[in-house]
Design a protein around this motif. Structure first.
Motif, PDB file in Angstrom:
ATOM      1  N   ALA A 242       0.830  -1.201   0.000  1.00  0.00           N
ATOM      2  CA  ALA A 242       0.000   0.000   0.000  1.00  0.00           C
ATOM      3  C   ALA A 242       0.864   1.250   0.000  1.00  0.00           C
ATOM      4  O   ALA A 242       0.450   2.306  -0.445  1.00  0.00           O
ATOM      5  CB  ALA A 242      -0.918  -0.001   1.218  1.00  0.00           C
ATOM      6  N   MET A 243       2.096   1.115   0.520  1.00  0.00           N
ATOM      7  CA  MET A 243       3.008   2.253   0.539  1.00  0.00           C
ATOM      8  C   MET A 243       3.583   2.503  -0.846  1.00  0.00           C
ATOM      9  O   MET A 243       4.131   3.565  -1.113  1.00  0.00           O
ATOM     10  CB  MET A 243       4.116   1.937   1.554  1.00  0.00           C
ATOM     11  CG  MET A 243       5.004   3.083   1.925  1.00  0.00           C
ATOM     12  SD  MET A 243       4.075   4.476   2.562  1.00  0.00           S
ATOM     13  CE  MET A 243       3.908   4.053   4.277  1.00  0.00           C
ATOM     14  N   GLY A 244       3.473   1.530  -1.745  1.00  0.00           N
ATOM     15  CA  GLY A 244       3.943   1.732  -3.109  1.00  0.00           C
ATOM     16  C   GLY A 244       5.303   1.141  -3.384  1.00  0.00           C
ATOM     17  O   GLY A 244       5.960   1.534  -4.336  1.00  0.00           O
ATOM     18  N   GLN A 249      11.657  -4.524  -4.006  1.00  0.00           N
ATOM     19  CA  GLN A 249      11.897  -3.916  -2.693  1.00  0.00           C
ATOM     20  C   GLN A 249      11.217  -4.706  -1.589  1.00  0.00           C
ATOM     21  O   GLN A 249      11.767  -4.873  -0.501  1.00  0.00           O
ATOM     22  CB  GLN A 249      11.376  -2.475  -2.681  1.00  0.00           C
ATOM     23  CG  GLN A 249      12.246  -1.516  -3.457  1.00  0.00           C
ATOM     24  CD  GLN A 249      11.572  -0.172  -3.624  1.00  0.00           C
ATOM     25  OE1 GLN A 249      10.417  -0.092  -4.020  1.00  0.00           O
ATOM     26  NE2 GLN A 249      12.287   0.891  -3.308  1.00  0.00           N
TER      27      GLN A 249
ATOM     28  N   LEU B 329      -9.546  -3.709   0.632  1.00  0.00           N
ATOM     29  CA  LEU B 329      -8.388  -4.019  -0.215  1.00  0.00           C
ATOM     30  C   LEU B 329      -8.605  -3.502  -1.627  1.00  0.00           C
ATOM     31  O   LEU B 329      -7.683  -3.013  -2.274  1.00  0.00           O
ATOM     32  CB  LEU B 329      -8.138  -5.531  -0.235  1.00  0.00           C
ATOM     33  CG  LEU B 329      -7.561  -6.126   1.041  1.00  0.00           C
ATOM     34  CD1 LEU B 329      -7.339  -7.617   0.886  1.00  0.00           C
ATOM     35  CD2 LEU B 329      -6.240  -5.447   1.398  1.00  0.00           C
ATOM     36  N   LEU B 332      -8.010   0.107  -1.725  1.00  0.00           N
ATOM     37  CA  LEU B 332      -6.577   0.371  -1.596  1.00  0.00           C
ATOM     38  C   LEU B 332      -5.831   0.045  -2.884  1.00  0.00           C
ATOM     39  O   LEU B 332      -4.629   0.251  -2.965  1.00  0.00           O
ATOM     40  CB  LEU B 332      -5.989  -0.491  -0.480  1.00  0.00           C
ATOM     41  CG  LEU B 332      -6.139  -0.007   0.949  1.00  0.00           C
ATOM     42  CD1 LEU B 332      -5.786  -1.121   1.913  1.00  0.00           C
ATOM     43  CD2 LEU B 332      -5.237   1.176   1.182  1.00  0.00           C
ATOM     44  N   LEU B 334      -5.281  -2.946  -3.966  1.00  0.00           N
ATOM     45  CA  LEU B 334      -4.492  -4.160  -3.761  1.00  0.00           C
ATOM     46  C   LEU B 334      -5.235  -5.396  -4.235  1.00  0.00           C
ATOM     47  O   LEU B 334      -4.764  -6.500  -4.093  1.00  0.00           O
ATOM     48  CB  LEU B 334      -4.147  -4.325  -2.274  1.00  0.00           C
ATOM     49  CG  LEU B 334      -3.254  -3.256  -1.679  1.00  0.00           C
ATOM     50  CD1 LEU B 334      -3.010  -3.516  -0.211  1.00  0.00           C
ATOM     51  CD2 LEU B 334      -1.927  -3.209  -2.408  1.00  0.00           C
ATOM     52  N   LYS B 356       2.000   5.188  -8.110  1.00  0.00           N
ATOM     53  CA  LYS B 356       2.849   5.614  -7.011  1.00  0.00           C
ATOM     54  C   LYS B 356       2.345   6.892  -6.335  1.00  0.00           C
ATOM     55  O   LYS B 356       2.300   6.979  -5.113  1.00  0.00           O
ATOM     56  CB  LYS B 356       4.277   5.826  -7.525  1.00  0.00           C
ATOM     57  CG  LYS B 356       5.293   5.738  -6.427  1.00  0.00           C
ATOM     58  CD  LYS B 356       6.692   5.727  -6.965  1.00  0.00           C
ATOM     59  CE  LYS B 356       7.646   6.114  -5.855  1.00  0.00           C
ATOM     60  NZ  LYS B 356       8.995   6.330  -6.309  1.00  0.00           N
ATOM     61  N   ARG B 359      -0.640   6.105  -4.193  1.00  0.00           N
ATOM     62  CA  ARG B 359      -0.327   5.312  -3.002  1.00  0.00           C
ATOM     63  C   ARG B 359      -0.060   6.224  -1.806  1.00  0.00           C
ATOM     64  O   ARG B 359      -0.376   5.886  -0.684  1.00  0.00           O
ATOM     65  CB  ARG B 359       0.908   4.444  -3.252  1.00  0.00           C
ATOM     66  CG  ARG B 359       0.673   3.323  -4.223  1.00  0.00           C
ATOM     67  CD  ARG B 359       0.463   2.023  -3.492  1.00  0.00           C
ATOM     68  NE  ARG B 359       0.149   0.964  -4.420  1.00  0.00           N
ATOM     69  CZ  ARG B 359      -1.031   0.373  -4.494  1.00  0.00           C
ATOM     70  NH1 ARG B 359      -2.009   0.750  -3.682  1.00  0.00           N
ATOM     71  NH2 ARG B 359      -1.245  -0.580  -5.354  1.00  0.00           N
ATOM     72  N   VAL B 362      -3.388   7.272  -0.081  1.00  0.00           N
ATOM     73  CA  VAL B 362      -4.250   6.292   0.579  1.00  0.00           C
ATOM     74  C   VAL B 362      -3.381   5.345   1.374  1.00  0.00           C
ATOM     75  O   VAL B 362      -2.544   4.649   0.813  1.00  0.00           O
ATOM     76  CB  VAL B 362      -5.052   5.486  -0.468  1.00  0.00           C
ATOM     77  CG1 VAL B 362      -6.052   4.591   0.235  1.00  0.00           C
ATOM     78  CG2 VAL B 362      -5.739   6.403  -1.428  1.00  0.00           C
ATOM     79  N   GLN B 363      -3.560   5.316   2.678  1.00  0.00           N
ATOM     80  CA  GLN B 363      -2.761   4.438   3.508  1.00  0.00           C
ATOM     81  C   GLN B 363      -3.653   3.546   4.359  1.00  0.00           C
ATOM     82  O   GLN B 363      -4.874   3.726   4.394  1.00  0.00           O
ATOM     83  CB  GLN B 363      -1.816   5.255   4.393  1.00  0.00           C
ATOM     84  CG  GLN B 363      -0.596   5.746   3.632  1.00  0.00           C
ATOM     85  CD  GLN B 363       0.208   4.588   3.083  1.00  0.00           C
ATOM     86  OE1 GLN B 363       0.508   3.634   3.769  1.00  0.00           O
ATOM     87  NE2 GLN B 363       0.536   4.663   1.799  1.00  0.00           N
ATOM     88  N   VAL B 364      -3.035   2.573   5.015  1.00  0.00           N
ATOM     89  CA  VAL B 364      -3.832   1.557   5.686  1.00  0.00           C
ATOM     90  C   VAL B 364      -3.235   1.213   7.055  1.00  0.00           C
ATOM     91  O   VAL B 364      -2.025   1.287   7.253  1.00  0.00           O
ATOM     92  CB  VAL B 364      -3.939   0.293   4.797  1.00  0.00           C
ATOM     93  CG1 VAL B 364      -2.571  -0.283   4.534  1.00  0.00           C
ATOM     94  CG2 VAL B 364      -4.852  -0.741   5.404  1.00  0.00           C
ATOM     95  N   GLY B 386       8.179   4.877   4.006  1.00  0.00           N
ATOM     96  CA  GLY B 386       7.315   5.641   3.114  1.00  0.00           C
ATOM     97  C   GLY B 386       8.008   6.881   2.577  1.00  0.00           C
ATOM     98  O   GLY B 386       7.878   7.223   1.394  1.00  0.00           O
ATOM     99  N   VAL B 389      10.424   6.015  -0.119  1.00  0.00           N
ATOM    100  CA  VAL B 389       9.796   5.688  -1.396  1.00  0.00           C
ATOM    101  C   VAL B 389       9.275   6.949  -2.084  1.00  0.00           C
ATOM    102  O   VAL B 389       9.487   7.149  -3.274  1.00  0.00           O
ATOM    103  CB  VAL B 389       8.654   4.671  -1.184  1.00  0.00           C
ATOM    104  CG1 VAL B 389       7.859   4.494  -2.474  1.00  0.00           C
ATOM    105  CG2 VAL B 389       9.210   3.355  -0.726  1.00  0.00           C
ATOM    106  N   HIS B 390       8.605   7.787  -1.312  1.00  0.00           N
ATOM    107  CA  HIS B 390       7.902   8.897  -1.956  1.00  0.00           C
ATOM    108  C   HIS B 390       8.694  10.201  -1.974  1.00  0.00           C
ATOM    109  O   HIS B 390       8.384  11.100  -2.727  1.00  0.00           O
ATOM    110  CB  HIS B 390       6.553   9.115  -1.270  1.00  0.00           C
ATOM    111  CG  HIS B 390       5.616   7.960  -1.505  1.00  0.00           C
ATOM    112  ND1 HIS B 390       5.018   7.738  -2.714  1.00  0.00           N
ATOM    113  CD2 HIS B 390       5.214   6.955  -0.700  1.00  0.00           C
ATOM    114  CE1 HIS B 390       4.276   6.650  -2.645  1.00  0.00           C
ATOM    115  NE2 HIS B 390       4.377   6.156  -1.438  1.00  0.00           N
ATOM    116  N   ALA B 441       1.663   4.978   8.485  1.00  0.00           N
ATOM    117  CA  ALA B 441       0.708   5.413   7.474  1.00  0.00           C
ATOM    118  C   ALA B 441       0.686   6.929   7.357  1.00  0.00           C
ATOM    119  O   ALA B 441       0.569   7.477   6.264  1.00  0.00           O
ATOM    120  CB  ALA B 441      -0.682   4.884   7.815  1.00  0.00           C
ATOM    121  N   VAL B 444       3.535   9.817   5.315  1.00  0.00           N
ATOM    122  CA  VAL B 444       3.497  10.320   3.940  1.00  0.00           C
ATOM    123  C   VAL B 444       2.327  11.281   3.729  1.00  0.00           C
ATOM    124  O   VAL B 444       2.045  11.670   2.600  1.00  0.00           O
ATOM    125  CB  VAL B 444       3.409   9.157   2.920  1.00  0.00           C
ATOM    126  CG1 VAL B 444       4.690   8.371   2.931  1.00  0.00           C
ATOM    127  CG2 VAL B 444       2.241   8.248   3.217  1.00  0.00           C
TER     128      VAL B 444
END
Lengths: 344, 540
Positions: A242-244, A249, B329, B332, B334, B356, B359, B362-364, B386, B389-390, B441, B444
């Motif tokens: 969910a974090m992408g 990774q 899910l 999300l 997923l 990306k 993402r 929206v977090q969980v 997080g 990544v972002h 969560a 980000v």
């Protein structure tokens, strides 16, 4: 209370250290391996250091022709030759020999008994049926076994983890296909293939390593696959998704570190299995090329000359000792990584 | 009541050098219902297990006198394994929390009950089988003869628990130890199982020791209650008295831990999340040879539509298997789904790389705080991931500060936990772990937070704290929440809007308080009733 920053790995190490038997086995095994890696300094037919006519020589590192020490020929010096010995003792000359002055291929031409000769002051554990010193054979044979086992374990672990990870993480059709492949691959008669290959190609240690590696990864791959199947559906993997994070990774950072427990637990057992495999193949004459010091070949000699009890007995002791040490380490490691064991 | 059936004196249980139960006294009369209440780790289950000598690796001290009608009092702590064996099942029986794992998957239900009867009462196989069917019939299982031949996995959760009860009561024990008998069941089944236990208890005039963390259950079922905290009984008395006039601070804290509604009023705003006719299908294998060629499909979510505005909480309530987690899910991104989902101005794309940016929005937060944090990563790695990544260009120092700030926002500071960033999850309690998961969560700065049963795995007092934290964060950051839960109390405390799901369908929706006060669908009515409306009315 433990230090606040103990990682799970460090806590496992602490539990491992508490197991006295396993810990001392690890220390002893490491010492033996380090000693055998320096086997040239422990057991060698060339002297470590020679002083001849005011000059220093390092026969361990450099091969000197006989002429250097007053001999007649250009060939490499035989330091056991009585003439050379004589020259090295004359005047101010001296030579320091290794504790066991025989290499793995040195033949004692001056033994007082026919080969194989029983333990004497010259050959502490006797000689084998070609007159080679048994202690030197064992030291070098142990080194070959351990290095071979390390290499085989490494390739097996790499292959097993990679294939297990792919099957477990992606699941579904990938998993199905891989599983069928493993079933086909696993049902190939390994021993026959080895016999055929050893007939076709010149036997060598690296060929043996490749062949055994090809079949050695399947057991581990199943464990890693099961761990991946379990871990990939944990909530922290979903959260990472969910974090992408990308699949790579997620595998590398999240799933793999949590799936290595069976790999680590099996390491010592895999090593002892590898040592045993090499020994059995050598015993059958399918293993390392002739002339390579090997425990299996010694066992086979022991079988052929059953009266020479020193050959079978000492080889047996070395082999059983090695396998026992590995098993003790494996037991301790398994306990250390057991999640049910309380840790404090 | 002359002398009590079971009398525990200074009962102590310890594992190694850790004492879990610290010298507790309690007694249960003939045919009496005593409830042992406490949070997880208070030692209540271990107490019950040690009475039957089932606490593995534990050393016990003290006395537990069992007075059976026709014999001398026996001290359960002093009996040999053989003597205990004679008591287990026949005089003292136990039912467990999770019936799926407590029943042997390889034997039919009838076989397992008959086995008890054969061993304990010496019946022949045919007699025992017949008696087993009678036992099952008593627990109200439909078609007991057919069910006796079923295996555990062929029964529903409620049927399994009934089978467990039938097995425990097969020999009509004098004392039943019930360890969280309804916790693993859906709300609608809890009432039924409780009624069943009451009825059988009266019929057999059997004493019951009920172990639970659920105060509603105690109020409905028990005669007397003993409150346990960290291995000690801190309060003890008739249920009515303890509930109306709690004496000990801990009891008061437990009673006050019902979550209170403290949500911010949501300003009207255009919806941030809009989902239309979302359906999720699972492929399932059909039975028989045909299943090899053509997979069947199972509709987990059936055309659900919803929308959430910034600063608002939409509660989705339903039982296990109602499709609420699957819906989460899907939202999300997923889980593949059919239908339209708009998040802000975007929607999920097929390619992972295209998602990306979304993402980040929206977090969980998941239910189980123990499986939602990787045990081999430090807090800094977990929360900072997080950002890595972002915001890959962020400096290490800045990232660390952001992580610390976010952790402080959820109530975790370095002053409280020295070396906080370098700690591993195992050093934190369930509630603290859940805070770390929330921080992960939030770091980000998402717009929507999907909360999948965020408090179900937590103790009641911790649950209340986490819920108020979530409410505060929502107010400060104008977050949208999609709150998935089976607990009507949590909905009552948190949600602006509510959506009730059953078997993949949305059966009712509307403003939370209105739906809870005047449920129109029979299923909603049943949910609200089983969650004890009186308490809701008082809190609302």
């Amino acid at each position: 209370m433990a230090a606040p920053s103990a990682s799970p790995g460090r806590r496992a190490w602490r539990r491992f250290r508490r197991n006295r038997l396993g810990f001392w086995s690890l220390l002893l095994f490491c010492t033996l391996v380090v000693l055998s890696l320096a086997a040239e300094l422990v057991s060698n037919d060339r002297p470590l250091l020679v002083r001849y006519q005011g000059q220093l020589y390092f026969p361990v590192l450099v091969s000197y022709p006989e002429k250097v020490f007053g001999g007649d020929f250009d060939t490499a010096t035989d330091y056991h030759d009585p003439f050379i010995r004589q020259r090295l003792r004359e005047g101010g000359n001296w030579a320091i020999f290794a504790p066991n002055p025989y290499g793995p291929k040195t033949i004692n031409y001056f033994a007082r008994e026919p080969n194989p000769s029983r333990p004497t002051a010259d050959n502490l554990l006797g000689t084998d049926d070609r007159g080679r010193d048994l202690l030197a054979q064992l030291i070098y044979g142990f080194r070959v076994s351990v290095l071979f086992a390390l290499a085989l374990t490494l390739t097996g672990v790499l292959l097993g983890v990679i294939t297990g990870a792919i099957q477990g993480f992606f699941g579904g059709k990938t998993d199905l296909a891989f599983q069928r492949f493993i079933e086909i691959w696993g049902s190939m008669p390994e021993l026959y293939l080895l016999i055929i290959f050893s007939a076709v190609f010149a036997p060598s240690v690296s060929l043996l390593l490749v062949l055994l590696s090809l079949f050695g990864w399947m057991g581990l791959s199943d464990y890693v696959r099961a761990e991946f199947l379990r871990n990939r559906q944990m909530d922290y993997v979903r959260a990472a998704r969910a974090m992408g994070l990308s699949n790579g990774q997620i595998i590398w950072r999240h799933v793999l570190p949590n799936s290595l427990t069976p790999v680590v637990t099996f390491l010592p057992f895999r090593m002892s299995a590898a040592i045993l495999a090499l020994t059995s193949l050598d015993f059958l004459g399918l293993g390392v090329p002739p002339g390579t010091p090997s425990l299996g070949e010694l066992l086979s000699q022991g079988k052929n000359s059953i009266d020479a009890w020193w050959i079978s007995l000492s080889t047996f002791v070395v082999l059983v000792g090695t396998l026992l040490l590995l098993t003790f380490m494996g037991d301790a490691l398994r306990d250390a990584l057991d999640p049910r064991k309380a840790d404090r | 009541m002359s002398s009590p059936l079971l009398e525990a004196r200074r009962l102590t249980v310890s594992f190694g050098d850790q004492t879990v139960v610290k010298g507790i006294d309690f007694e249960i009369g003939q045919g009496e219902k005593l409830a042992l209440v406490g949070e997880s780790g208070s030692g209540k289950t271990v107490t019950a297990l040690s009475l039957l000598g089932l606490a593995q690796g534990a050393s016990t001290a003290g006395q537990a006198l069992l007075r059976l009608p026709e014999s001398e009092p026996q001290d359960l702590m002093a009996l040999s394994e053989r003597q205990l064996l004679a008591l287990r099942g026949s005089q003292v029986a136990m039912i467990f929390q999770e019936p799926m794992t407590a029943l042997n998957p390889l034997f039919s239900i009838g076989d397992q009950i008959a086995e008890v009867l054969q061993l304990k009462q010496g019946l022949t196989r045919a007699e025992a089988w017949q008696a087993a069917i009678d036992c099952l019939a008593q627990t109200g299982i439909a078609e007991p003869e057919r069910r006796a031949r079923s295996f555990a996995h062929q029964l529903s959760g409620g049927q399994r628990q009934r089978a467990m009860i039938a097995m425990a009561l097969a020999c009509q024990p004098r004392l039943l130890l019930a360890d969280e008998p309804t916790t693993a069941l859906d709300v609608s089944l809890r009432g039924q199982i409780l009624e069943l236990l009451s009825r059988l208890q009266q019929k057999n005039s059997m004493a019951v020791l009920l172990i639970t963390h659920d105060l509603n259950l105690v109020r409905r079922f028990a005669d007397r209650v003993a409150v346990m905290e960290r291995g000690r009984i801190v309060e003890h008395g008739p249920v009515a008295r303890v509930f109306s006039q709690p004496e000990h601070a801990y009891t008061r804290q437990l009673l006050a831990s019902r979550p209170e509604r403290a949500v911010a009023d949501a300003a009207p705003a255009p919806a941030w999340l809009q989902a239309q006719e979302v359906s999720v299908r699972y492929r399932v294998r059909r039975a028989g040879v045909r299943g090899w060629f053509k997979p069947g499909s199972f509709l987990a979510v059936d055309r659900a539509s919803l929308s959430i505005a910034p600063g608002c909480t939409l509660g989705v309530v339903g039982e296990s298997g109602s499709g609420k987690s699957t819906l989460a899910l899907a939202l999300l991104g997923l889980q593949p789904f059919e239908g339209q989902v708009m998040l802000g101005q975007q929607s999920w794309s097929e390619r992972a790389a295209g998602n990306k940016a979304l993402r980040r929005q929206v977090q969980v937060v998941f239910q189980d705080p123990f499986s939602s944090l990787s045990p081999r990563m430090t807090v800094e790695e977990i929360v900072g991931e997080g950002l890595a990544v972002h915001h890959p260009s962020m400096e290490a120092q800045e990232r660390r500060e952001t992580v610390l700030q976010t952790l402080a926002d959820v109530g975790l500071t370095e002053a409280q936990f020295p070396g906080l960033l370098q700690r591993y999850p195992h050093e934190f309690s369930g509630g603290q772990r859940q805070r770390i998961a929330i921080a992960r969560a939030l770091v980000v700065e998402p717009q929507l937070l999907v909360l999948d049963e965020p408090t179900s795995a937590l103790d009641v007092t911790v649950q209340k704290q986490v819920l108020s934290l979530l409410v505060r964060l929502q107010r400060e950051r104008r977050l949208s929440y999609l709150l998935i839960t089976h607990d009507v109390q949590v909905i009552q405390a948190m949600a602006h809007e509510v959506m009730v799901m059953k078997d993949g369908r949305v059966v009712e929706r509307g403003p939370a308080l209105q739906v809870l006060a005047h449920p129109s669908h029979p299923y909603t009515r049943m949910l609200v009733e089983s969650a004890d409306v009186s308490g809701l009315a008082a809190a609302g």
